[in-house]
Scaffold this active site. Structure first.
Site, PDB file in Angstrom:
ATOM      1  N   GLY A   1     -16.731  12.164 -11.966  1.00 40.88           N
ATOM      2  CA  GLY A   1     -16.495  10.729 -12.129  1.00 40.88           C
ATOM      3  C   GLY A   1     -15.120  10.331 -11.658  1.00 40.88           C
ATOM      4  O   GLY A   1     -14.339  11.169 -11.199  1.00 40.88           O
TER       5      GLY A   1
ATOM      6  N   ASP B   1     -12.397  -0.838  -7.965  1.00 41.09           N
ATOM      7  CA  ASP B   1     -12.607   0.198  -8.974  1.00 41.09           C
ATOM      8  C   ASP B   1     -11.735   0.016 -10.215  1.00 41.09           C
ATOM      9  O   ASP B   1     -12.161   0.293 -11.333  1.00 41.09           O
ATOM     10  CB  ASP B   1     -12.324   1.589  -8.376  1.00 41.09           C
ATOM     11  CG  ASP B   1     -13.415   2.012  -7.404  1.00 41.09           C
ATOM     12  OD1 ASP B   1     -14.355   1.201  -7.179  1.00 41.09           O
ATOM     13  OD2 ASP B   1     -13.333   3.132  -6.862  1.00 41.09           O
TER      14      ASP B   1
ATOM     15  N   GLU C   1     -24.448  20.871 -14.490  1.00 37.19           N
ATOM     16  CA  GLU C   1     -24.448  19.497 -14.990  1.00 37.19           C
ATOM     17  C   GLU C   1     -24.684  19.522 -16.493  1.00 37.19           C
ATOM     18  O   GLU C   1     -25.613  20.166 -16.975  1.00 37.19           O
ATOM     19  CB  GLU C   1     -25.546  18.706 -14.253  1.00 37.19           C
ATOM     20  CG  GLU C   1     -25.911  17.364 -14.857  1.00 37.19           C
ATOM     21  CD  GLU C   1     -24.755  16.374 -14.918  1.00 37.19           C
ATOM     22  OE1 GLU C   1     -24.128  16.114 -13.887  1.00 37.19           O
ATOM     23  OE2 GLU C   1     -24.470  15.876 -16.045  1.00 37.19           O
TER      24      GLU C   1
ATOM     25  N   HIS D   1     -43.070  -3.309  14.083  1.00 34.99           N
ATOM     26  CA  HIS D   1     -43.795  -2.043  14.033  1.00 34.99           C
ATOM     27  C   HIS D   1     -43.418  -1.239  15.258  1.00 34.99           C
ATOM     28  O   HIS D   1     -43.301  -1.805  16.334  1.00 34.99           O
ATOM     29  CB  HIS D   1     -45.304  -2.306  14.034  1.00 34.99           C
ATOM     30  CG  HIS D   1     -46.107  -1.047  14.033  1.00 34.99           C
ATOM     31  ND1 HIS D   1     -46.240  -0.264  12.899  1.00 34.99           N
ATOM     32  CD2 HIS D   1     -46.793  -0.426  15.019  1.00 34.99           C
ATOM     33  CE1 HIS D   1     -46.991   0.795  13.196  1.00 34.99           C
ATOM     34  NE2 HIS D   1     -47.337   0.717  14.480  1.00 34.99           N
TER      35      HIS D   1
ATOM     36  N   GLY E   1      -7.903   2.609   1.687  1.00 36.04           N
ATOM     37  CA  GLY E   1      -8.160   3.151   0.354  1.00 36.04           C
ATOM     38  C   GLY E   1      -9.041   4.385   0.350  1.00 36.04           C
ATOM     39  O   GLY E   1      -9.208   5.067   1.371  1.00 36.04           O
TER      40      GLY E   1
ATOM     41  N   GLU F   1       0.863  -1.186   0.000  1.00 35.60           N
ATOM     42  CA  GLU F   1       0.000   0.000   0.000  1.00 35.60           C
ATOM     43  C   GLU F   1       0.900   1.237   0.000  1.00 35.60           C
ATOM     44  O   GLU F   1       1.812   1.347   0.797  1.00 35.60           O
ATOM     45  CB  GLU F   1      -0.911  -0.017   1.239  1.00 35.60           C
ATOM     46  CG  GLU F   1      -1.648   1.283   1.507  1.00 35.60           C
ATOM     47  CD  GLU F   1      -2.524   1.750   0.343  1.00 35.60           C
ATOM     48  OE1 GLU F   1      -3.345   0.948  -0.131  1.00 35.60           O
ATOM     49  OE2 GLU F   1      -2.375   2.918  -0.095  1.00 35.60           O
TER      50      GLU F   1
ATOM     51  N   ALA G   1     -16.672  17.096  -9.620  1.00 35.71           N
ATOM     52  CA  ALA G   1     -17.090  15.723  -9.302  1.00 35.71           C
ATOM     53  C   ALA G   1     -17.738  15.131 -10.550  1.00 35.71           C
ATOM     54  O   ALA G   1     -18.953  14.995 -10.630  1.00 35.71           O
ATOM     55  CB  ALA G   1     -18.059  15.717  -8.127  1.00 35.71           C
TER      56      ALA G   1
END
Lengths: 475, 548
Positions: free
Chosen positions: A278, A319, A209, A451, A45, A39, A276
């Site tokens: 991807g 990933d 976007e 419940h 990670g 690592e 942000a």
């Protein structure tokens, strides 16, 4: 071999200590294999250090502050003040505890931990360079390898994460003050989670976007609820606009320039710009080609249903092996990789992998949507339970959203579920279990639920799909 | 790379469906064009279906033992682009397919067959099975998509996976055993010295031995506890099996209390049942002779009869189970249909064949000159045709739906041949138009090809009357089962010297026992007897054959 290298041998070399890598390493060691985990940064990670855990810590903190300040309808009056530095410190504490926990677990299971950056020399050799120049390196000969190097945020031209005011998600989770105005480029799940968080912390949030809506993979009614809530929190949306550049503004802040497809330009005044859009796989420095590992045109390593790459004894998980880029998928892949290496009959054989978005309200989805079920040749039947008919939802003050179950009409098998609403990330687990177990609507409907809980909504949705709902009008 | 589906080709004229008897490949296997991928059974012919692609087996869509209509997709291949144009008809494609290049980027294609064997592909389609069952499937090398689920809506359970695995293993074993077995005796050319009486053979099989039972056979001791821990499912199982859960023996405990599992309940229920079974033994099987005769030339007949009578429907420890599949099942179905549709009457008679033996001896060297091995079969066939011509109802077919009896004007004789795979009945067409030598050569060719399974389905169609020669293996008389929808079948015993009475004296003479089964719906006993007389007349006076 480089002169001065120390050559060691290991049965399993795991490269990357995130939720895919460390899980693979621990399971491989549990299987009795001599396992080495390399690592280069921090155990855990992106998930533990720059993703899931820190973002959820801040989401919880900001949510608590927001709730407390907006509970007058319950008779609660408060004017909470957020000490961002303190919140980040608390978050860091959580992260530290978890990452050191990972390290301890690895050691306790007999995993050899090697700090450094690994790169393939050939099919059976990797070189590990220890932190920085002059720190030396070592060669490790391995029988099997698991590549789990993860992903990193995609940087777009003109927006360099090295600039103080240009953030990736990592910086957004480490900020010790809340910027007055934040421009977020990208309305995906990371952009939307941070948009709601910062809106609750008091920032003016503008989301730009390129597409015509947020949260591209989700169904319209799911998106609509999340977008509406974000708008209530003050988030401003600009669709069909791509970020083109930034410039300094006269007021000491910055200008975020956008452009539509038709060339129409707009400018928004901001203090920070969060990009942000991807994530991309991390394979730089790894030299996968030296081992004969193939990557696709986006750089992801291609694998089969046993997590094997084109080189059979080298696996890739998480990933770096492509979609779904989710920590829990990575861990599952890590376990499969280790077990396959150990000769166990493991495989990636899930019917569905759940996904959660920690917006306000949350989204939890698993399996097929109605349209997907239809496309797969099923005759889908759908049941819904709106949270505004749930007793427990009312007592939390959060009644937006619904639970939807998709099943096969002929057999009753549960095929999928979409939940938007309070605790959707938790509730989706029941539907995931139903899908994996091959449960039918009847099985779910006839399972007695506690419940008053939100989980009752899953049972009610199943009954609704069967035309036997008690607490809602049957569709 | 593309995935190409492959449909069951038309394996024989007019064949609408076939039974997929066995897969010769598994998902992940690399196959080459023309390599057989499956065995398909139609009208008793076992046809190998060749791959029309070079590629990797992607998915099997049909289970072994399933009937598949021609044109249904049975398998898919992952093929190289070059090979993708191969058509679905099963004909060999002449495309320039690179047979050696592995599919780049597809790690499974780089694997050898042995890897694929232990690693069934995870199903690409959706199969409703819990993760535990999926794991078990992988462990047992079963493609979970191929398992028939017994749960609600077809959900696959672990038990289903096990059952599937056992079925498959059994089939594979049987296949191996079949090919390893020494060839079964055949009716055409067996040395008479080797033959063994049907009665003796059965005696050796140990039919007289007691059937295997559990332990001493005494009833298992009930545990008789006051309390027993068990899951609700186990309790239900006990109720279903009529077992008191407090009586189920167990060594396992939880929190100091006896804990009973599903397996314990089942074992106890089984023990109870076999104890009961022992005290009230199964009745002797009825009329074994009938069964033996029905499959007289098939060696498997004996073992199946023996195991059925010993087990009485239950399998006990030590028993061997053999899948009832393929040719065996096809034969069985055909026999069952015939036996339970046509009321059988069997007429027995014995022909004294001194003249026939002489005639054959005389003709044999001439036949050999022409390269033909002359057996008695052609004489019998000609004699039968003589009988059929005089008694046309024996050469007929009853069509119940049309309420008519068709008197056939062709004389096509089916010749039953025992093969390793089971009974095959190739057909000699137009026997009336052929000479003895011609018939001898044709019978020999058909029998040989029946045994090596190279008969075409068409060669086993169209018979109007059938001959079965069980005498080549042993026995005098039997009850042949009619080759439905024909009306009659003649069984031949062995030609041997037997005592006959001539001029008031018992003398040895070569005789041929005949067994003629008829469909009593169409033919009465008197007609049968007259037909037999005509046949015998021609066998006893072979010169009469010259008039035919």
């Amino acid at each position: 071999m480089v002169v001065g290298d120390i050559a060691t041998g290991t049965e399993v070399l795991v490269i990357g200590g995130g939720p895919g890598g460390y899980v693979a390493a621990i399971r491989a060691a549990q299987e009795g294999l001599d396992t080495t985990l390399v690592e280069r940064d921090a155990y855990g990670g992106a998930c533990l250090n720059r993703g899931c855990i820190p973002s959820k810590a801040l989401i919880t903190g900001s949510g608590l502050a927001h709730e407390a300040g907006n509970a007058e309808f319950m008779g609660v009056h408060a004017d909470p003040a957020v000490d961002m530095g303190k919140m980040v410190e608390w978050k860091d504490g959580v992260v530290d505890q978890l990452t050191s926990g990972v390290e301890k677990l690895c050691k306790a299971n007999g995993v050899n931990l090697v700090p450094g950056t690994a790169s393939f020399v050939d099919e059976h050799t990797a070189r590990v360079a220890h932190g920085g120049e002059g720190q030396g390196s070592e060669s490790i000969e391995f029988e099997h390898a698991v590549v789990a190097t993860g992903s990193r945020p995609i940087q777009i031209p003109g927006f360099d994460f090295a600039e103080d005011h240009v953030w990736s998600s990592a910086e957004a989770l480490d900020a010790d003050t809340v910027p007055d105005r934040i421009g977020i480029v990208g309305g995906g799940y990371i952009g939307m989670e941070l948009a709601t968080t910062y809106a609750k912390l008091g920032a003016e949030v503008t989301v730009v976007e390129m597409l015509d809506d947020i949260l591209q993979p989700y169904e319209d009614d799911v998106k609509r609820i999340v977008r509406k809530r974000a708008e209530e929190l003050g988030v401003e949306f600009h669709f069909g606009e791509g970020a083109s550049e930034w410039s300094e503004a006269a007021d000491g802040g910055y200008l975020l320039h956008t452009e539509t497809e038709d060339g129409e330009e707009s400018t928004y005044g901001v203090d920070k710009i969060l990009v942000a859009v991807g994530r991309q796989p991390v394979t730089d420095g790894l030299d996968p080609e030296n081992a004969g590992i193939e990557t696709d045109d986006r750089g992801f390593i291609e694998t089969d249903d046993r997590t094997r790459t084109a080189v059979e004894h080298i696996h890739a998980v998480g990933d770096v092996a492509g979609e779904p880029m989710l920590a829990h998928a990575a861990s599952n892949e890590g376990i499969v990789a280790a077990e396959v290496i150990a000769g166990e009959p493991a495989a990636l054989d899930q019917q569905a992998i759940p996904a959660a978005v920690f917006t306000d309200p949350e989204i939890g989805t698993v399996g097929l949507t109605e349209a997907e079920a239809e496309a797969e040749g099923f005759d889908p039947v759908v049941g819904e339970m709106p949270f505004n008919a749930s007793g427990r939802a009312m007592t939390t003050g959060h009644t937006e959203g619904f639970v939807r179950l998709v099943a096969d009409e002929e057999t009753g098998f549960v095929l999928g579920g979409q939940i938007v609403g309070p605790e959707a990330s938790e509730l989706v687990a029941e539907i995931a279990l139903a899908i994996e177990m091959g449960a039918t609507l009847e099985d779910v409907a006839a399972t007695v639920h506690t419940h008053p809980t939100l989980a009752e909504a899953v049972m009610e949705a199943a009954e609704n799909a069967r035309g036997q709902a008690i607490h809602t009008l049957n569709r | 790379m593309t995935v190409e589906e492959f449909r069951l080709p038309d394996v024989g004229e007019g064949v609408a469906e076939g039974e997929l008897v066995s897969w010769l490949v598994a998902p992940g296997d690399r196959v080459e064009e023309d390599q057989p991928v499956a065995e398909v059974e139609t009208d008793k012919a076992l046809v190998e279906v060749p791959s029309s692609y070079d590629g990797t087996v992607e998915e099997l869509f049909v289970e072994e033992g399933e009937m598949v209509p021609v044109g249904d997709v049975i398998i898919s291949f992952r093929v190289d682009e070059d090979g993708a144009e191969a058509d679905d008809s099963g004909s060999a494609d002449e495309g320039d397919v690179d047979e050696t290049s592995p599919d780049a980027g597809e790690p499974e294609s780089a694997e050898s067959d042995d890897a694929a064997e232990s690693e069934p592909a995870t199903s690409s389609g959706r199969t409703f099975a819990p993760p535990s069952a999926r794991r078990l499937a992988r462990e047992l090398g079963v493609d979970v998509a191929a398992v028939d689920g017994s749960g609600p809506g077809g959900r696959v359970t672990e038990a289903d996976v096990r059952a599937h695995a056992n079925g498959d293993a059994g089939a594979a074993d049987a296949g191996d055993a079949e090919s390893d077995e020494s060839p079964a005796p055949t009716p055409a050319d067996v040395d008479f010295d080797d033959r063994q009486s049907v009665v003796d053979a059965r005696g050796d099989d140990g039919a007289a031995e007691p059937s295997p039972t559990i332990d001493s056979g005494s009833s298992p001791e009930p545990a008789g506890r006051d309390t027993t821990l068990a899951t609700p499912a186990t309790r239900k199982l006990a109720r279903d099996l009529g077992v008191d859960i407090d009586d189920v023996p167990t060594d396992e405990t939880r929190d100091g209390e006896a804990f009973v599992t599903d397996e314990d309940v089942r074992a106890y229920a089984d023990a109870l049942e076999s104890a009961t079974a022992e005290s009230a033994p199964e009745p002797e099987p009825v009329d074994v002779d009938e069964t033996a005769a029905a499959t007289a030339d098939a060696t498997a007949g004996d073992t199946s009869t023996a195991s059925a009578s010993a087990a009485g429907g239950e399998t006990t420890a030590g028993d061997e189970t053999v899948p009832y599949r393929g040719v065996r099942r096809t034969i069985g179905k055909q026999m069952e249909r015939s036996k339970f549709t046509a009321p059988h009457v069997t007429h027995h008679d014995t022909a004294e064949v001194d003249a026939l033996v002489e005639a054959r001896e005389e003709l044999k060297p001439r036949a050999e000159e022409r390269g033909v091995n002359l057996t008695y079969m052609p004489f019998v066939m000609k004699a039968i045709v003589a009988g059929l011509k005089e008694h046309p109802y024996l050469n007929s077919e009853l069509r119940e739906d049309d309420e008519e009896i068709v008197l056939r004007k062709e004389y096509n004789l089916g010749i039953a041949v025992a093969t390793d795979a089971g009974l095959m009945v190739p057909v000699v067409d137009d026997v009336d138009e052929k000479g003895l030598f011609e018939l001898a050569a044709e019978v020999r060719d058909l029998a040989t090809r029946a045994r090596d399974r190279s008969l075409k389905p068409a060669e086993m169609k169209g018979s109007t009357f059938t001959v079965t020669n069980f005498g080549a293996i042993g026995g005098e008389f039997a009850t042949p089962i009619i080759n439905y929808p024909e009306t009659a079948i003649m069984g031949l015993g062995a030609i041997e010297e037997r005592p006959v009475v001539r001029d008031g004296e018992v003398v040895p003479a070569p005789t041929l026992p005949l067994s003629l089964s008829i469909d009593h719906r169409v033919v009465d006993g008197a007609v049968a007897a007259r037909f037999a007389n005509t046949v015998m007349e021609h066998l006893e006076h072979p010169l009469l054959l010259l008039t035919r």
